[in-house]
Each structure stands twice: as C-alpha cells, then as structure tokens.
Write an enzyme that holds these catalytic residues in place. Structure first.
Site, PDB file in Angstrom:
ATOM      1  N   ASP A   8      38.521  36.829  44.922  1.00  0.00           N
ATOM      2  CA  ASP A   8      39.584  35.826  44.767  1.00  0.00           C
ATOM      3  C   ASP A   8      40.367  35.705  46.079  1.00  0.00           C
ATOM      4  O   ASP A   8      39.986  36.279  47.114  1.00  0.00           O
ATOM      5  CB  ASP A   8      40.452  36.106  43.530  1.00  0.00           C
ATOM      6  N   CYS A  65      38.898  41.790  44.170  1.00  0.00           N
ATOM      7  CA  CYS A  65      40.132  41.026  43.945  1.00  0.00           C
ATOM      8  C   CYS A  65      41.280  41.940  44.381  1.00  0.00           C
ATOM      9  O   CYS A  65      41.069  42.815  45.212  1.00  0.00           O
ATOM     10  CB  CYS A  65      40.239  40.529  42.502  1.00  0.00           C
ATOM     11  N   THR A  67      43.007  44.248  42.727  1.00  0.00           N
ATOM     12  CA  THR A  67      42.775  45.613  42.244  1.00  0.00           C
ATOM     13  C   THR A  67      41.303  45.901  41.979  1.00  0.00           C
ATOM     14  O   THR A  67      40.927  47.066  41.801  1.00  0.00           O
ATOM     15  CB  THR A  67      43.512  45.828  40.915  1.00  0.00           C
ATOM     16  N   HIS A  98      24.160  57.750  37.431  1.00  0.00           N
ATOM     17  CA  HIS A  98      24.239  58.050  35.997  1.00  0.00           C
ATOM     18  C   HIS A  98      24.379  56.798  35.118  1.00  0.00           C
ATOM     19  O   HIS A  98      23.910  56.800  33.993  1.00  0.00           O
ATOM     20  CB  HIS A  98      25.423  58.977  35.711  1.00  0.00           C
ATOM     21  N   HIS A 133      20.119  59.897  31.320  1.00  0.00           N
ATOM     22  CA  HIS A 133      21.061  58.821  31.633  1.00  0.00           C
ATOM     23  C   HIS A 133      20.536  57.473  31.159  1.00  0.00           C
ATOM     24  O   HIS A 133      21.311  56.593  30.811  1.00  0.00           O
ATOM     25  CB  HIS A 133      21.345  58.798  33.137  1.00  0.00           C
TER      26      HIS A 133
HETATM   27  C1  RB5 Z   1      45.879  38.169  41.859  1.00  0.00           C
HETATM   28  O1  RB5 Z   1      47.224  38.138  42.173  1.00  0.00           O
HETATM   29  C2  RB5 Z   1      45.527  39.464  41.155  1.00  0.00           C
HETATM   30  O2  RB5 Z   1      46.006  39.430  39.858  1.00  0.00           O
HETATM   31  C3  RB5 Z   1      44.024  39.665  41.177  1.00  0.00           C
HETATM   32  O3  RB5 Z   1      43.578  39.673  42.483  1.00  0.00           O
HETATM   33  C4  RB5 Z   1      43.516  40.952  40.558  1.00  0.00           C
HETATM   34  O4  RB5 Z   1      44.188  42.059  41.081  1.00  0.00           O
HETATM   35  C5  RB5 Z   1      43.441  40.974  39.097  1.00  0.00           C
HETATM   36  O5  RB5 Z   1      42.917  41.913  38.466  1.00  0.00           O
END
Ligand code: RB5
Length: 146
Positions: A8, A65, A67, A98, A133
């Site tokens: 993203d 993204c 996180t 695994h 596994h």
């Molecule tokens: C975008 O601001 C953020 O929500 C996205 O990049 C991600 O971290 C969502 O899981």
C-alpha cells in the site's frame, strides 16, 4: 523463481528497495503496485498477489503495508494462500520449513530495509520439510473446504 510483490501507500519506498534487491539477486519480480504514495486500500494489493500465487502465476509473494497485518489478512482470504507476518528472520525461515507459507508480509513501519532484506533472504532460501508438517499444513488447508 518468480516473486509477486504488492504494497500500500505506506510501503512504496520499501517495496522498491526490496524489489531491486531481489532483481539484483536474479529473481523475476512481478510488481502489482501500488507505486503511488496517495492513500489507498491494502486489501486490493493483498488480493492481487494472493490470486497470482494461488493461480501459479508466481512461485511466492511478498506483501508490505504499514504493519504487514492488514495486507496479509486480505491475502489469506484467497483459497490456497498461507501468508504470515514476520518481523525477524527466524519466524520467516520456520514459516516455510514448517508451515509452507507462500506469502511473506512485513511492515514498512516496523522493520528497516536491512532487516527486511534478512527476513526476505531467510524466507526465500528456506525449504519446506514435509513429513509431519505436511499433515498439519493439510489440516490447515482442509479448514478452507469446510
Ligand atoms: C495504513 O495507514 C495502514 O493501516 C496499513 O498500511 C496497514 O498497516 C494495515 O494493516
């Protein structure tokens, strides 16, 4: 090996750096975007990469993204996908050995580019061990059919 990548707006620069890193190592990368920093919706890119991997158009996928969480959740809704979020190389390596993961996700706001490269290397270079596994991975995939 062909690797599908998606991200993203929060991970445009990280994706570019990892894509160039992989290409320099000889991997073929299919970039599903985004390459724009304007705010966008990560499920779009998680699904695109998930479908490419599930269809066999790419061998593996890498999603980034903020996180790694949202984009991996989206990819995991595609039948046949086993995506995991990893912020360190040990889990990334074991997730292939695994769990036979076929998509790696991480957060551009969580790890730096050099750690991301170590995570990517550990994941791509590891091999699924099969055996006990395989039974457990089969059990996971069986859930999709119920
Ligand atoms: C975008 O601001 C953020 O929500 C996205 O990049 C991600 O971290 C969502 O899981």
């Amino acid at each position: 090996m062909k690797i599908a990548m998606g991200n993203d707006h929060s991970a445009v620069e990280m994706k570019r750096e990892i894509r160039e890193y992989l290409e320099a190592k000889g991997y073929e990368v299919v970039d599903f975007g985004t390459n724009e920093t304007a705010s966008c919706d990560y499920p779009v890119y998680g699904e695109k990469v998930g479908r490419a991997v599930a269809a066999g158009e790419a061998d593996l996928g890498i999603l980034i993204c903020g996180t790694g969480v949202g984009i991996s959740l989206a990819a995991n809704k595609v039948k046949g996908i086993r995506a995991c979020v990893c912020s360190e190389p040990y889990s990334a390596k074991l997730s292939r050995m695994h769990n036979n993961t076929n998509i790696l996700a991480f957060g551009a706001r969580v790890v730096g580019a050099e750690l991301a490269k170590m995570i990517v290397d550990a994941w791509i270079e590891a091999e699924f061990e099969g055996g006990r596994h395989q039974r457990r991975v089969d059990m996971i995939m069986d859930i999709e059919g119920r």
